[in-house]
Design an enzyme around this catalytic site. Structure first.
Site, PDB file in Angstrom:
ATOM      1  N   MET A 333      28.613 -18.274   5.069  1.00  0.00           N
ATOM      2  CA  MET A 333      28.497 -20.220   4.907  1.00  0.00           C
ATOM      3  C   MET A 333      29.545 -20.459   4.193  1.00  0.00           C
ATOM      4  O   MET A 333      30.215 -22.397   4.067  1.00  0.00           O
ATOM      5  CB  MET A 333      27.027 -20.377   4.854  1.00  0.00           C
ATOM      6  CG  MET A 333      26.596 -19.538   5.905  1.00  0.00           C
ATOM      7  SD  MET A 333      26.687 -20.659   7.553  1.00  0.00           S
ATOM      8  CE  MET A 333      25.823 -22.134   7.025  1.00  0.00           C
ATOM      9  N   ASP A 352      31.963 -17.070  -6.552  1.00  0.00           N
ATOM     10  CA  ASP A 352      31.723 -16.282  -6.136  1.00  0.00           C
ATOM     11  C   ASP A 352      31.116 -15.307  -7.712  1.00  0.00           C
ATOM     12  O   ASP A 352      32.413 -15.588  -9.117  1.00  0.00           O
ATOM     13  CB  ASP A 352      32.158 -15.214  -4.863  1.00  0.00           C
ATOM     14  CG  ASP A 352      31.537 -14.299  -4.162  1.00  0.00           C
ATOM     15  OD1 ASP A 352      30.544 -14.021  -4.907  1.00  0.00           O
ATOM     16  OD2 ASP A 352      30.995 -14.736  -3.019  1.00  0.00           O
ATOM     17  N   VAL A 409      24.521 -18.773  -1.728  1.00  0.00           N
ATOM     18  CA  VAL A 409      24.335 -17.685  -2.082  1.00  0.00           C
ATOM     19  C   VAL A 409      23.169 -16.475  -1.284  1.00  0.00           C
ATOM     20  O   VAL A 409      22.863 -17.252  -0.970  1.00  0.00           O
ATOM     21  CB  VAL A 409      24.478 -17.526  -3.693  1.00  0.00           C
ATOM     22  CG1 VAL A 409      25.466 -17.769  -4.512  1.00  0.00           C
ATOM     23  CG2 VAL A 409      22.945 -17.677  -4.148  1.00  0.00           C
ATOM     24  N   GLU A 411      19.885 -15.425  -0.025  1.00  0.00           N
ATOM     25  CA  GLU A 411      18.602 -16.105   0.444  1.00  0.00           C
ATOM     26  C   GLU A 411      17.562 -15.037  -0.160  1.00  0.00           C
ATOM     27  O   GLU A 411      16.522 -14.372  -0.310  1.00  0.00           O
ATOM     28  CB  GLU A 411      18.994 -15.806   1.898  1.00  0.00           C
ATOM     29  CG  GLU A 411      17.145 -16.703   2.762  1.00  0.00           C
ATOM     30  CD  GLU A 411      17.138 -18.427   2.668  1.00  0.00           C
ATOM     31  OE1 GLU A 411      18.830 -18.801   1.591  1.00  0.00           O
ATOM     32  OE2 GLU A 411      16.739 -19.044   3.287  1.00  0.00           O
ATOM     33  N   LYS A 416      18.949 -17.572  -6.429  1.00  0.00           N
ATOM     34  CA  LYS A 416      19.217 -18.776  -6.347  1.00  0.00           C
ATOM     35  C   LYS A 416      19.007 -19.459  -7.851  1.00  0.00           C
ATOM     36  O   LYS A 416      19.607 -20.127  -8.092  1.00  0.00           O
ATOM     37  CB  LYS A 416      18.936 -19.715  -5.227  1.00  0.00           C
ATOM     38  CG  LYS A 416      19.094 -18.934  -4.246  1.00  0.00           C
ATOM     39  CD  LYS A 416      18.421 -19.758  -2.803  1.00  0.00           C
ATOM     40  CE  LYS A 416      19.018 -19.768  -1.426  1.00  0.00           C
ATOM     41  NZ  LYS A 416      20.713 -19.344  -0.828  1.00  0.00           N
ATOM     42  N   SER A 438      18.109 -21.131   4.462  1.00  0.00           N
ATOM     43  CA  SER A 438      17.451 -21.224   5.734  1.00  0.00           C
ATOM     44  C   SER A 438      16.020 -21.770   5.775  1.00  0.00           C
ATOM     45  O   SER A 438      15.393 -21.614   6.746  1.00  0.00           O
ATOM     46  CB  SER A 438      18.119 -20.353   6.539  1.00  0.00           C
ATOM     47  OG  SER A 438      20.076 -20.671   6.431  1.00  0.00           O
ATOM     48  N   HIS A 459      21.385 -28.222   4.898  1.00  0.00           N
ATOM     49  CA  HIS A 459      21.782 -27.089   5.284  1.00  0.00           C
ATOM     50  C   HIS A 459      22.023 -27.145   6.566  1.00  0.00           C
ATOM     51  O   HIS A 459      22.307 -28.162   7.959  1.00  0.00           O
ATOM     52  CB  HIS A 459      19.979 -26.974   6.486  1.00  0.00           C
ATOM     53  CG  HIS A 459      19.666 -25.738   6.842  1.00  0.00           C
ATOM     54  ND1 HIS A 459      18.750 -25.473   7.920  1.00  0.00           N
ATOM     55  CD2 HIS A 459      20.170 -24.940   6.365  1.00  0.00           C
ATOM     56  CE1 HIS A 459      18.929 -24.328   8.487  1.00  0.00           C
ATOM     57  NE2 HIS A 459      19.858 -23.453   7.619  1.00  0.00           N
ATOM     58  N   GLU A 471      21.261 -30.969   8.724  1.00  0.00           N
ATOM     59  CA  GLU A 471      19.875 -30.776   8.060  1.00  0.00           C
ATOM     60  C   GLU A 471      19.713 -31.007   6.668  1.00  0.00           C
ATOM     61  O   GLU A 471      19.974 -29.837   6.195  1.00  0.00           O
ATOM     62  CB  GLU A 471      19.256 -29.825   8.636  1.00  0.00           C
ATOM     63  CG  GLU A 471      17.644 -30.036   9.034  1.00  0.00           C
ATOM     64  CD  GLU A 471      16.934 -28.540   9.576  1.00  0.00           C
ATOM     65  OE1 GLU A 471      17.762 -27.558   9.390  1.00  0.00           O
ATOM     66  OE2 GLU A 471      15.644 -29.066  10.458  1.00  0.00           O
ATOM     67  N   ASN A 509      14.888 -24.682  12.558  1.00  0.00           N
ATOM     68  CA  ASN A 509      15.161 -23.423  12.909  1.00  0.00           C
ATOM     69  C   ASN A 509      13.208 -23.449  13.187  1.00  0.00           C
ATOM     70  O   ASN A 509      13.078 -22.511  13.949  1.00  0.00           O
ATOM     71  CB  ASN A 509      15.419 -22.998  11.377  1.00  0.00           C
ATOM     72  CG  ASN A 509      16.631 -21.937  11.251  1.00  0.00           C
ATOM     73  OD1 ASN A 509      17.271 -22.558  12.896  1.00  0.00           O
ATOM     74  ND2 ASN A 509      17.023 -21.543  10.522  1.00  0.00           N
TER      75      ASN A 509
HETATM   76  P1  NAD Z   1      26.587 -14.159   2.819  1.00  0.00           P
HETATM   77  O1  NAD Z   1      25.992 -13.472   2.494  1.00  0.00           O
HETATM   78  O2  NAD Z   1      27.753 -14.069   4.140  1.00  0.00           O
HETATM   79  O3  NAD Z   1      27.166 -14.595   1.804  1.00  0.00           O
HETATM   80  C1  NAD Z   1      27.005 -15.397   0.611  1.00  0.00           C
HETATM   81  C2  NAD Z   1      27.702 -15.029  -0.943  1.00  0.00           C
HETATM   82  O4  NAD Z   1      26.786 -15.452  -1.869  1.00  0.00           O
HETATM   83  C3  NAD Z   1      28.358 -14.086  -0.649  1.00  0.00           C
HETATM   84  O5  NAD Z   1      29.945 -14.288  -1.019  1.00  0.00           O
HETATM   85  C4  NAD Z   1      28.166 -12.910  -1.964  1.00  0.00           C
HETATM   86  O6  NAD Z   1      29.152 -12.662  -3.308  1.00  0.00           O
HETATM   87  C5  NAD Z   1      27.435 -14.600  -3.052  1.00  0.00           C
HETATM   88  N1  NAD Z   1      26.659 -13.943  -3.880  1.00  0.00           N
HETATM   89  C6  NAD Z   1      25.632 -13.703  -4.382  1.00  0.00           C
HETATM   90  N2  NAD Z   1      24.932 -13.907  -5.479  1.00  0.00           N
HETATM   91  C7  NAD Z   1      25.729 -14.703  -6.109  1.00  0.00           C
HETATM   92  C8  NAD Z   1      25.673 -14.958  -7.504  1.00  0.00           C
HETATM   93  N3  NAD Z   1      24.675 -14.722  -8.471  1.00  0.00           N
HETATM   94  N4  NAD Z   1      27.286 -15.680  -7.853  1.00  0.00           N
HETATM   95  C9  NAD Z   1      27.821 -15.966  -6.986  1.00  0.00           C
HETATM   96  N5  NAD Z   1      27.692 -15.591  -6.041  1.00  0.00           N
HETATM   97  C10 NAD Z   1      26.475 -15.346  -5.118  1.00  0.00           C
HETATM   98  O7  NAD Z   1      25.306 -15.076   3.080  1.00  0.00           O
HETATM   99  P2  NAD Z   1      25.618 -16.474   4.270  1.00  0.00           P
HETATM  100  O8  NAD Z   1      25.426 -16.384   5.720  1.00  0.00           O
HETATM  101  O9  NAD Z   1      26.956 -17.350   4.211  1.00  0.00           O
HETATM  102  O10 NAD Z   1      24.754 -16.925   3.568  1.00  0.00           O
HETATM  103  C11 NAD Z   1      24.717 -17.562   2.552  1.00  0.00           C
HETATM  104  C12 NAD Z   1      23.181 -18.621   2.192  1.00  0.00           C
HETATM  105  O11 NAD Z   1      23.554 -19.579   3.436  1.00  0.00           O
HETATM  106  C13 NAD Z   1      22.005 -18.691   2.428  1.00  0.00           C
HETATM  107  O12 NAD Z   1      20.867 -19.573   2.057  1.00  0.00           O
HETATM  108  C14 NAD Z   1      21.423 -18.024   3.675  1.00  0.00           C
HETATM  109  O13 NAD Z   1      20.019 -18.424   3.824  1.00  0.00           O
HETATM  110  C15 NAD Z   1      21.700 -20.312   4.356  1.00  0.00           C
HETATM  111  N6  NAD Z   1      21.894 -19.301   5.921  1.00  0.00           N
HETATM  112  C16 NAD Z   1      22.584 -19.194   6.809  1.00  0.00           C
HETATM  113  C17 NAD Z   1      23.258 -19.555   8.035  1.00  0.00           C
HETATM  114  C18 NAD Z   1      23.622 -18.346   8.151  1.00  0.00           C
HETATM  115  O14 NAD Z   1      23.926 -18.324   9.818  1.00  0.00           O
HETATM  116  N7  NAD Z   1      24.699 -17.365   8.462  1.00  0.00           N
HETATM  117  C19 NAD Z   1      23.256 -20.596   8.308  1.00  0.00           C
HETATM  118  C20 NAD Z   1      22.418 -21.670   7.648  1.00  0.00           C
HETATM  119  C21 NAD Z   1      22.373 -21.472   6.290  1.00  0.00           C
END
Ligand code: NAD
Length: 730
Positions: A333, A352, A409, A411, A416, A438, A459, A471, A509
């Site tokens: 994301m 990151d 980051v 979920e 967070k 999400s 979102h 959203e 959702n």
């Molecule tokens: P992901 O696992 O692909 O990416 C998360 C990233 O965050 C990773 O690169 C990780 O290294 C980094 N991270 C974790 N802890 C960290 C920290 N302390 N400091 C800095 N970076 C850190 O996850 P994603 O699918 O990209 O989802 C990220 C967020 O977006 C979540 O909250 C998820 O609920 C939300 N989201 C996801 C989707 C989806 O379809 N995947 C859709 C909408 C929202």
């Protein structure tokens, strides 16, 4: 100031310039058509005028018809809306036909040449008007889009575009332009035969042409005209029409009235003389406009979508345009959010846990731009400029100066909260902090900040660069400036926002999960999986619930189910669904990503068909439900959740509920959205259906109190909750 003005030069060329005051793009209204009509009359009657050039005073020619006009005509027509729409359409035909005939007599003698000079984009009636002229000159402007996109909002080109294009290029060649609304740049439009010339200065070229005493009779006005590719009873034409009918039904599943009506207008029009064909086109066009599906599509996909994009629900706060955005987490994301922000010209700091992870996220933008370059949609310069806006880092200090943070980051509440605190130590007091979560409540996440009024949810949907909905979630304490900031940001990245309140799964959702669950529940009951999937597609859902589960992954479903159960305790209603889902996960069938799910996949990941093992585990019942029953279960599961979201105040505006449903999860676009669909059914019938479904299938279909009340009072959603033209369109 009027929308069209005319000036005749010393050579006798009358230049009619379209320039709607106060708008950046020309759109045609009822009033402007009358002005143009009068100017054409005057120019044709004036002996000093040798020819006419129609052009625009703006960088583009025109964006099309003002669709509010159609909604207004329909609403103002009292008992005879079809007559009013037909008369309006025929008045348009008469004017355009007058341009096309340009004063010629029955023997095609006399008349004045009329050329269109297009400086840029020409869409809808902005192309239908040029198509009525004798020659179209387009500027060599690769950014210009030329075409007839009406089908995308549930109608079809009804100002002669359908009839003229088919007669100009043949049904086969015209079909991608008419049936898919395909837009071309000027050079491709010339290659396709839509425009005649691409030049540096279209007005000068058009003037020279009208003074060159050119032949102006259209092929279809000459004796012996034959339609390119053959009319329906010609052997080649026959093949085209038989194929087109099957293709259109295959693609639309019969739920989009406009595509069918378009084909009818083309087929029937091809059998008769040109003027009769225009009348037939007007009849089918009126037929489509009178269909509630088209009215609902125009309302949601055009009028209300645009209103939301322009900030219909934006608090009255000064401009909050984002200059520097910090994106936390460079995963799937975060990488997408970085891409769309940098493409919109914002400075982006992508952070990151390690510099390598951040760089990997930045590389997503580079890859995206490379693909664009390969398809000639981007340039090396644009790629370099976009990448130069992105700083990939693991150092929080780089976030200094950001006016918006978007956190993406893992979920996890703890992770967070930790990053929120670290960020707030670096950024200024007025920085707005947004989470892309999400599932986690915004109000809870905001507790990590000592300025919860500056905390909000933004979102995105995946993939970020493709999905048009964003959203925005207000926590209990979120303030107006945070909402305005989020809306201004979404406007900068040219997506469509909805603003909702903070409840479990927010809005999108919340509605899509019951759809998936209903599909899986039916598998457990022994409903044939193919029936479930096909019923969904035949009612206009882009993916069946089982395919959707495969795409979003079965382990994500398991994770959400476990978290929901933990939060709801004994009230949790989805044990039967979980049995199937957990079994699939135990079998290692995690969906597309594991090449195995409800569907089977080949080694290249191509979907092969429903997995046979599913039928072995859950035997199909000897008696299967009928199609409508399955469709109603799938649709009511979603729309009742939308009604509950409205009742609970999660949704504050039904326009957002409808637009969000179509753009967010592809809710049957032909219906105009969940509230549009319920209005089509009528509250009384919808409430009755709820009672029947609840009795047969369970309390999840119980009629919400709001719907019951509306049924008793004879109300519709747009009648009760709509505003302005959006309720008139229904
Ligand atoms: P992901 O696992 O692909 O990416 C998360 C990233 O965050 C990773 O690169 C990780 O290294 C980094 N991270 C974790 N802890 C960290 C920290 N302390 N400091 C800095 N970076 C850190 O996850 P994603 O699918 O990209 O989802 C990220 C967020 O977006 C979540 O909250 C998820 O609920 C939300 N989201 C996801 C989707 C989806 O379809 N995947 C859709 C909408 C929202």
């Amino acid at each position: 100031m009027t929308d069209f003005t005319m000036k005749t030069d010393a050579d006798g060329v009358a230049v009619i310039t379209w320039d709607v005051p106060g708008k950046s793009m020309n759109v045609m209204s009822r009033e402007s058509m009358l002005v143009l009509n009068d100017l054409i009359d005057a120019a044709l009657a004036d002996d000093a005028v040798k020819g006419i050039v129609i052009t625009s005073g703006k960088k583009d020619f025109a964006g099309g018809m003002d669709l509010n006009t159609l909604a207004t005509i329909r609403a103002e027509a009292g008992d005879e809306p079809a007559k009013a729409l037909f008369d309006f359409t025929m008045a348009g035909h008469h004017m355009l036909r007058k341009i096309e005939r340009a004063g010629m007599d029955d023997k095609n003698k006399g008349g004045k040449p009329i050329a269109a000079a297009l400086p840029g984009t020409a869409l809808g009636i902005g192309l239908e008007l040029p198509l009525a002229c004798h020659r179209i000159f387009a500027a060599d402007n690769p950014k210009a889009k030329i075409g007839l996109p009406e089908i995308m909002v549930g109608i079809f080109p009804g100002a002669g575009g359908t009839t003229r294009l088919v007669r100009k290029m043949g049904a086969m060649a015209a079909s991608p332009l008419l049936l898919e609304g395909k837009l071309n740049d000027p050079k491709k439009a010339k290659a396709a035969g839509v425009v005649d010339e691409v030049v540096d200065d279209p007005v000068a070229a058009a003037k020279d042409w009208v003074l060159s005493e050119p032949k102006i009779v259209k092929p279809w006005d000459e004796k012996g005209y034959k339609m390119p590719g053959g009319a329906p009873y010609h052997p080649a034409g026959f093949m085209t029409f038989v194929g087109a009918s099957a293709m259109v039904n295959g693609k639309t599943k019969g739920v989009y009235p406009a595509a069918k009506a378009l084909l009818s207008a083309v087929y029937e029009g091809a059998l008769v003389p040109f003027d009769t064909a225009l009348k037939i086109e007007a009849r089918w066009f009126t037929h489509v406009l009178m269909n509630p599906s088209s009215a609902n599509m125009i309302r949601s996909l055009f009028i209300n979508k645009e209103a939301l994009e322009k900030g219909a629900n934006r608090p009255d706060v000064p401009d909050q345009k984002v200059k520097k955005v910090g994106v936390l987490g460079a995963g799937m994301m975060g990488a997408g959010i970085t891409l769309v922000s940098a493409m919109a010209g914002m400075e982006v700091v992508l952070l990151d846990q390690s510099a390598e992870a951040a760089e990997k996220g930045k590389a997503y933008t580079a890859d995206y731009m490379d693909k664009g370059i390969a398809r000639k949609k981007a340039t090396e310069e644009k790629k370099a400029a976009t990448l130069a806006l992105i700083t990939a880092t693991d150092d929080y200090a780089a976030l200094e100066g950001c006016d918006l943070i978007i956190e993406a980051v893992f979920e996890d509440m703890g992770v967070k909260a930790e990053v929120t605190k670290k960020v707030l130590e670096v950024v200024g007091d007025d920085c707005i902090f947004a989470s892309n979560t999400s599932t986690l409540p915004i109000t809870e996440l905001a507790k990590a900040s000592d300025t919860p009024e500056q905390f909000i949810g933004i979102h995105f949907f995946s993939p970020v660069e493709k999905m048009m909905l964003v959203e925005i979630i207000k926590g209990r304490e979120t303030g107006d400036r945070a909402v305005a900031k989020a809306l201004d940001y979404v406007r900068q990245i040219r997506k469509t926002p909805i603003v909702v309140n903070d409840e479990r799964f927010f809005y999108a959702n919340r509605c899509i999960i019951p759809y998936i669950n209903e599909g899986i529940r039916m598998v457990k009951e022994g409903v044939a999986p193919a029936l479930i999937e096909n019923a969904a597609k035949l009612v206009g859902m882009p993916l069946g619930p089982l395919q959707l589960t495969d795409e979003t992954s079965i382990d994500l479903g398991v994770k959400i189910a476990k978290a929901t159960k933990a939060a709801m305790g004994d009230a949790y209603p989805n044990e039967e669904v979980d049995e199937v889902l957990f079994w699939m996960a135990d079998e290692g069938r995690l969906g597309r990503k594991s090449n195995a799910g409800f569907y089977a996949y080949d080694e290249k990941g191509k979907r092969q068909g429903l997995w046979e093992g599913l039928g072995e585990k859950y035997a199909q019942a000897s008696e299967q439900p009928d199609l409508t029953e399955v469709q109603h279960r799938l649709l009511f599961a979603q729309v009742l959740e939308a009604v509950r979201a409205l009742e609970e105040g999660v949704l504050e505006d039904i326009r957002e509920g409808d637009v969000g449903a179509i753009l967010g999860w592809g809710f049957a676009p032909w219906s105009g959205g969940p509230f549009g669909w319920l209005d089509m059914l009528g509250a009384a019938y919808a409430a009755e259906r709820c009672d029947q479904l609840a009795e047969t299938h369970g309390e999840r279909f119980a009629c919400p109190a709001l719907l019951r009340e509306m049924a008793e009072k004879g109300q519709s959603f747009y009648g009760r909750f709509g505003t302005g033209t959006d309720s008139k369109a229904a």
